[in-house]
Design a protein around this motif. Structure first.
Motif, short mmCIF file in Angstrom:
data_model
loop_
_atom_site.label_atom_id
_atom_site.label_comp_id
_atom_site.label_asym_id
_atom_site.label_seq_id
_atom_site.Cartn_x
_atom_site.Cartn_y
_atom_site.Cartn_z
N SER A 20 28.50 4.16 13.74
CA SER A 20 29.51 5.22 13.71
C SER A 20 30.62 4.98 12.70
O SER A 20 31.38 5.90 12.40
CB SER A 20 30.13 5.38 15.11
N ILE A 21 30.71 3.78 12.15
CA ILE A 21 31.87 3.44 11.31
C ILE A 21 31.85 4.17 9.97
O ILE A 21 32.82 4.86 9.61
CB ILE A 21 31.94 1.92 11.09
N LEU A 22 30.78 4.05 9.20
CA LEU A 22 30.75 4.66 7.86
C LEU A 22 30.93 6.18 7.89
O LEU A 22 31.76 6.71 7.15
CB LEU A 22 29.46 4.28 7.14
N PRO A 23 30.14 6.93 8.71
CA PRO A 23 30.35 8.39 8.72
C PRO A 23 31.72 8.79 9.25
O PRO A 23 32.22 9.86 8.91
CB PRO A 23 29.23 8.90 9.63
N GLY A 24 32.36 7.93 10.07
CA GLY A 24 33.69 8.24 10.57
C GLY A 24 34.76 8.05 9.51
O GLY A 24 35.71 8.84 9.41
N ILE A 25 34.62 7.01 8.70
CA ILE A 25 35.61 6.70 7.68
C ILE A 25 35.47 7.60 6.45
O ILE A 25 36.47 7.96 5.81
CB ILE A 25 35.50 5.22 7.27
N PHE A 26 34.25 7.98 6.12
CA PHE A 26 33.98 8.74 4.88
C PHE A 26 34.87 9.97 4.72
O PHE A 26 35.47 10.16 3.65
CB PHE A 26 32.50 9.12 4.81
N PRO A 27 35.01 10.87 5.72
CA PRO A 27 35.85 12.06 5.51
C PRO A 27 37.30 11.71 5.20
O PRO A 27 37.96 12.40 4.42
CB PRO A 27 35.74 12.81 6.84
N VAL A 28 37.81 10.62 5.81
CA VAL A 28 39.20 10.24 5.61
C VAL A 28 39.42 9.73 4.19
O VAL A 28 40.34 10.17 3.49
CB VAL A 28 39.61 9.16 6.64
N VAL A 29 38.57 8.81 3.74
CA VAL A 29 38.78 8.23 2.41
C VAL A 29 38.46 9.24 1.31
O VAL A 29 39.08 9.23 0.24
CB VAL A 29 37.96 6.94 2.23
N LEU A 30 37.50 10.14 1.55
CA LEU A 30 37.21 11.18 0.56
C LEU A 30 38.39 12.15 0.45
O LEU A 30 38.80 12.51 -0.66
CB LEU A 30 35.94 11.94 0.93
N PHE A 80 40.38 3.48 13.47
CA PHE A 80 38.97 3.33 13.08
C PHE A 80 38.26 2.34 14.02
O PHE A 80 37.19 2.62 14.55
CB PHE A 80 38.86 2.81 11.65
N GLY A 81 38.88 1.18 14.18
CA GLY A 81 38.27 0.16 15.01
C GLY A 81 38.23 0.53 16.48
O GLY A 81 37.22 0.30 17.16
N LEU A 82 39.31 1.13 17.00
CA LEU A 82 39.36 1.50 18.41
C LEU A 82 38.31 2.55 18.77
O LEU A 82 37.63 2.44 19.79
CB LEU A 82 40.75 2.02 18.77
N VAL A 83 38.18 3.57 17.91
CA VAL A 83 37.22 4.64 18.19
C VAL A 83 35.79 4.10 18.09
O VAL A 83 34.93 4.45 18.92
CB VAL A 83 37.43 5.83 17.23
N ALA A 84 35.51 3.27 17.09
CA ALA A 84 34.17 2.69 16.97
C ALA A 84 33.85 1.86 18.21
O ALA A 84 32.72 1.93 18.75
CB ALA A 84 34.08 1.84 15.71
N ALA A 85 34.81 1.07 18.68
CA ALA A 85 34.59 0.26 19.89
C ALA A 85 34.39 1.17 21.11
O ALA A 85 33.54 0.87 21.98
CB ALA A 85 35.77 -0.67 20.12
N PHE A 86 35.13 2.27 21.16
CA PHE A 86 34.99 3.22 22.26
C PHE A 86 33.59 3.83 22.29
O PHE A 86 32.96 3.94 23.36
CB PHE A 86 36.06 4.31 22.10
N ILE A 87 33.10 4.22 21.12
CA ILE A 87 31.75 4.78 21.04
C ILE A 87 30.70 3.73 21.41
O ILE A 87 29.74 4.01 22.15
CB ILE A 87 31.49 5.34 19.63
N GLY A 88 30.87 2.50 20.90
CA GLY A 88 29.93 1.44 21.24
C GLY A 88 29.91 1.16 22.73
O GLY A 88 28.84 0.95 23.32
N LEU A 89 31.08 1.18 23.37
CA LEU A 89 31.15 0.97 24.81
C LEU A 89 30.45 2.09 25.57
O LEU A 89 29.73 1.84 26.54
CB LEU A 89 32.62 0.87 25.24
N ALA A 90 30.69 3.34 25.13
CA ALA A 90 30.07 4.47 25.81
C ALA A 90 28.55 4.41 25.72
O ALA A 90 27.84 4.70 26.70
CB ALA A 90 30.59 5.78 25.22
N PHE A 91 28.02 4.04 24.56
CA PHE A 91 26.56 3.95 24.37
C PHE A 91 25.99 2.60 24.83
O PHE A 91 24.78 2.42 24.78
CB PHE A 91 26.21 4.18 22.90
N ARG A 92 26.87 1.70 25.25
CA ARG A 92 26.45 0.35 25.65
C ARG A 92 25.64 -0.31 24.54
O ARG A 92 24.61 -0.95 24.78
CB ARG A 92 25.59 0.36 26.91
#
Length: 790
Positions: free
Chosen positions: A647-657, A627-639
């Motif tokens: 990106s964190i909440l919509p990314g985690i939601f499918p997993v926890v649901l 979760f943390g690595l991918v969020a950091a990756f997206i943040g780095l890509a978008f600067r």
């Protein structure tokens, strides 16, 4: 609020946003379009090579494949299977019926056992007819069953004698006399070859012929039968998934694009990515197994979403008046960076699997990573190539489609309706989303690891049903072994060795949950009780007289180790682990009393019980780190730090649901489910990345954030909805599999994709609106220069 026409320029007006979130990697898609005909020639050559690669793919049907690792426990298990290999090659013939011990039924059962010995590939057989009478007066012991069975009262007395025989009672014949077990040892070469199907077929035919008219039922189980059923299921499922994926992708594409050229541009690159990826797997020596068998729908998932986005973007530009080459080039420049990023997050998901202790899961991660790279190149290169070569008369198309695009316009209207409501109260909806994710996360944290051998085997076939009957009548079909290795200077028949074997045997047979215990001690006790002889010479004489395949089950070929073997039911590993731990703890006293003897509890059941929970926990913890690595990756890509948090909440939601659904169903976390969640997390972020990329382009100086969110939603929403439907259909087709683990993987992945779409529409929009607006306000209060907001 009316949404103005979307910004279709390939370069955003704000120079601070004129950067590629893919660091320019999307431009690899422009290479092939410069020479489209030559690109197709190269593609044809690659496809031919991939076809031959497909022929090289083998199937790994081993039941221990999940636990293959470099751990000492697994290495010891492998050593035991090499020195005492019989259980790995045993076909278990289960015959059951109330008239089993009737004279006619018993005669036909003996005929069956006799005929089974003649099946090609058979190297030995054990049944109740293998039992012998105690030796008398130094003579060779006679068979327990006479050549001609007695009749009348003599027969009833004989049956009572059979049912009380300690060698077969509770081991080869159930206590109630209604179930008999015949153990048929096959040659290892037959089990590992394609001839296994014929051998099993011959056995089934003999069972049907020899037991006809008796009213007895007969079923097969054992490792070779399970392997064959897994092998057949994997081959059949692979064909099913390919056909379903092709039909789903083509059908949806043709319905909404209404042109074969656009259907080919959208659907064919993912299909070719499947062919190229599987061909590469074949050339690299990968074997299909219960996880790699879902590589086809996964490649479709990875690539189809991006090919649809590219095709939609190019289509919009054609409608706006651009020529086909410019339209597809700009689609690659604008949508391509998001495609690279989505494949990047999927690659991170597969990389996360490399931290598993299981060779199988690591191989799945390697294969997925390679397929992700191939799919990215295929989509970025082939969508524009097919578009440039196949789209004709784009001016006529643009004129004709305007005002007549009902399907896409309906989806856009739906997306606009959602966006307007989500951006109306972004803070309120963001708070609700946060509370929901936290609540679901608390439930997800209560999921417990689960593993059961039956979940890896087709449950609509005989093997699982036959195993369940053995669980009910003979305490189980799954072996659990205690390996005893002798120190130097001690032989098999030394007094201390025999005492160690006796002590271990006694511990195992007294352990609750373990039954059907066999060892050299079984034979020694029987000789002492029935023949009144417990001397070593008699024991050695009897061992030497037994068939080698039978002796090899509990004595190593060089007679420096023995196995005490029991059986346990096919329960969840969490229920078997206490039994394994108690056995191992009880062995401490024997180890202390007899130093130098190496005593270890092993076997597939013990390996699964010890390792499955920790392996699943490690995968689950790896998902949390992801979760943390991918969020950091997206943040780095978008600067942008803001985008990272968005990106964190919509990314985690499918997993926890999805985890909550598993908890409600009482499923727990299995290997298939945690791998599905790990991969689905990376794939589900595809919608998030495409939306954020479009939002970045739509955000212009002076443009209201809410309007930018609506524009981005209208532009990317229809493609996201369509691809989610296609991908969910492609994954959910696995519910038709006979393999429970694949069914679980399929429906859970499909559910996660739907949940990701829900998160994109109802969590990402308000969260992005709220956090971006908050970021702008904070930056505005801290800055005195007139630079445009980020």
């Amino acid at each position: 609020m009316t949404v103005p026409p979307p910004n279709t320029s390939s370069v955003p007006a704000d120079p601070r946003r004129n950067f590629s979130i893919a660091f320019g990697l999307e431009r690899i898609g422009l290479i092939a379009v410069k020479a489209p005909v030559l690109s197709l020639v190269i593609l044809a050559a690659l496809c031919v090579g991939a076809f031959f690669g497909l022929q090289r793919i083998k199937i790994d049907d081993s039941l221990s494949q999940l636990f293959r690792s470099d751990t000492p426990e697994y290495k010891q298990y492998e050593e035991v299977t090499k020195r005492f290999p019989s259980s790995e090659y045993d076909v278990l013939v289960v015959v059951e019926g109330k008239t089993l011990l009737a004279r006619d039924s018993l005669e036909k059962l003996r005929d069956l056992v006799t005929d089974l010995q003649l099946v090609d590939g058979t190297r030995g057989i054990i049944s109740l007819f293998s039992a012998r009478q105690p030796p008398e007066n130094g003579n060779l012991p006679a068979a327990l069953f006479p050549e001609t069975l007695p009749q009348g009262q003599a027969y009833q007395d004989f049956i009572a004698k059979v049912r009380s025989n300690e060698v077969i009672r509770g081991k080869l014949l159930s206590e109630d006399g209604t179930l008999a077990l015949v153990v048929l040892a096959l040659d290892p070469e037959v089990v590992s070859s394609k001839g296994l199907g014929k051998t099993i077929g011959d056995i089934r035919k003999l069972m049907a012929d020899d037991l006809a008219g008796t009213g007895l039922t007969s079923q097969l189980s054992g490792v070779p039968v399970m392997q064959l059923e897994i092998r057949n299921a994997v081959e059949r499922d692979g064909l099913t998934y390919n056909i379903a994926g092709i039909l789903a992708g083509c059908l949806i594409a043709i319905v909404f694009f209404r042109r074969v050229s656009f259907m080919v541009a959208a659907a064919f690159p993912p299909l070719l990515a499947i062919l190229l990826s599987l061909g590469a797997l074949g050339w690299l020596g990968f074997s299909l197994n219960m996880f790699l068998n879902v590589m086809t729908p996964l490649i479709m998932v990875i690539s189809f979403a991006d090919s649809m986005q590219l095709t939609f973007a190019a289509r919009d530009r054609l409608i706006a008046g651009e020529d086909k080459r410019t339209a597809f080039r700009n689609a690659v420049l604008v949508v391509g960076p998001a495609c690279v990023l989505t494949h990047g997050t999927a690659a991170l998901s597969f990389i996360a699997l490399q931290f598993s202790d299981s060779d199988l899961i690591r191989k799945f991660g390697e294969a997925g990573l390679m397929a992700t790279i191939i799919a990215l190149v295929a989509v970025l290169s082939l969508v524009p190539v097919f578009g440039v070569l196949l789209v004709r008369k784009e001016n006529v198309f643009a004129t004709k489609i305007k005002g007549a695009d009902a399907g896409v316009e309906a989806l856009r209207s739906f997306c606009r309706w959602i966006a307007v409501r989500m951006v109306g109260h972004p803070g309120f909806f963001s708070l609700i989303a946060l509370l929901v994710v936290l609540g679901l996360g608390a439930i997800y944290a209560n999921l417990q690891p689960r593993y059961r051998l039956a979940d890896q085997v087709p449950d609509k076939k005989q093997a699982v049903e036959a195993s369940s009957r053995l669980d009910a009548k003979l305490t189980g079909a799954n072996p659990i072994d205690v390996l005893i290795e002798f120190p130097k200077g001690e032989s098999l028949y030394s007094p201390q060795t025999l005492q160690v074997i006796a002590d271990v045997h006694g511990i195992v047979e007294k352990q609750a949950g373990v039954g059907n215990v066999w060892s050299l001690e079984t034979l020694r006790r029987w000789l002492a009780e029935k023949a009144g002889r417990s001397d070593v010479a008699t024991l050695k004489e009897y061992v030497d007289m037994l068939p080698k395949h039978l002796v090899g089950r509990f004595i190593s070929p060089d007679q420096d180790a023995v196995v005490v073997s029991g059986r346990v039911p096919d329960l969840d590993s969490s229920q078997i682990l206490p039994t394994v731990n108690k056995l191992d703890a009880a062995m401490a006293a024997v180890r202390q009393a007899h130093p130098g003897y190496q005593i270890a509890v092993t076997g597939l059941s013990a390996i699964a019980a010890r390792n499955s929970a920790s392996m699943i926990d490690k995968l689950n913890h790896g998902l949390t780190i992801e979760f943390g690595l991918v969020a950091a990756f997206i943040g780095l890509a978008f600067r942008s730090l803001t985008i990272m948090f968005v990106s964190i909440l919509p990314g985690i939601f499918p997993v926890v649901l999805s985890g909550t659904v598993l908890w409600l169903m009482g499923e727990g976390l299995q290997f298939a489910s945690v791998v599905a969640l790990t991969v689905s997390f990376g794939l589900g972020l595809s919608a998030t990345i495409h939306f954020l990329n479009r939002l970045r382009l739509e955000e212009q100086p002076g443009v209201d954030e809410g309007l930018a969110v609506e524009r981005a939603t209208v532009l990317v929403g229809p493609a996201l909805i369509l691809t989610t439907v296609v991908l969910a259909c492609g994954l959910v087709v696995t519910v038709f599999s006979d393999l429970p683990s694949l069914r679980l993987f399929g429906w859970l992945s499909a559910f996660s994709m739907i949940a990701a779409l829900v998160a994109d529409l109802f969590i990402l929009r308000p969260t992005a609106m709220f956090l971006i607006s908050l970021s702008h306000r904070l930056r505005g209060t801290r800055r005195t220069d007139p630079k445009p907001a980020e």
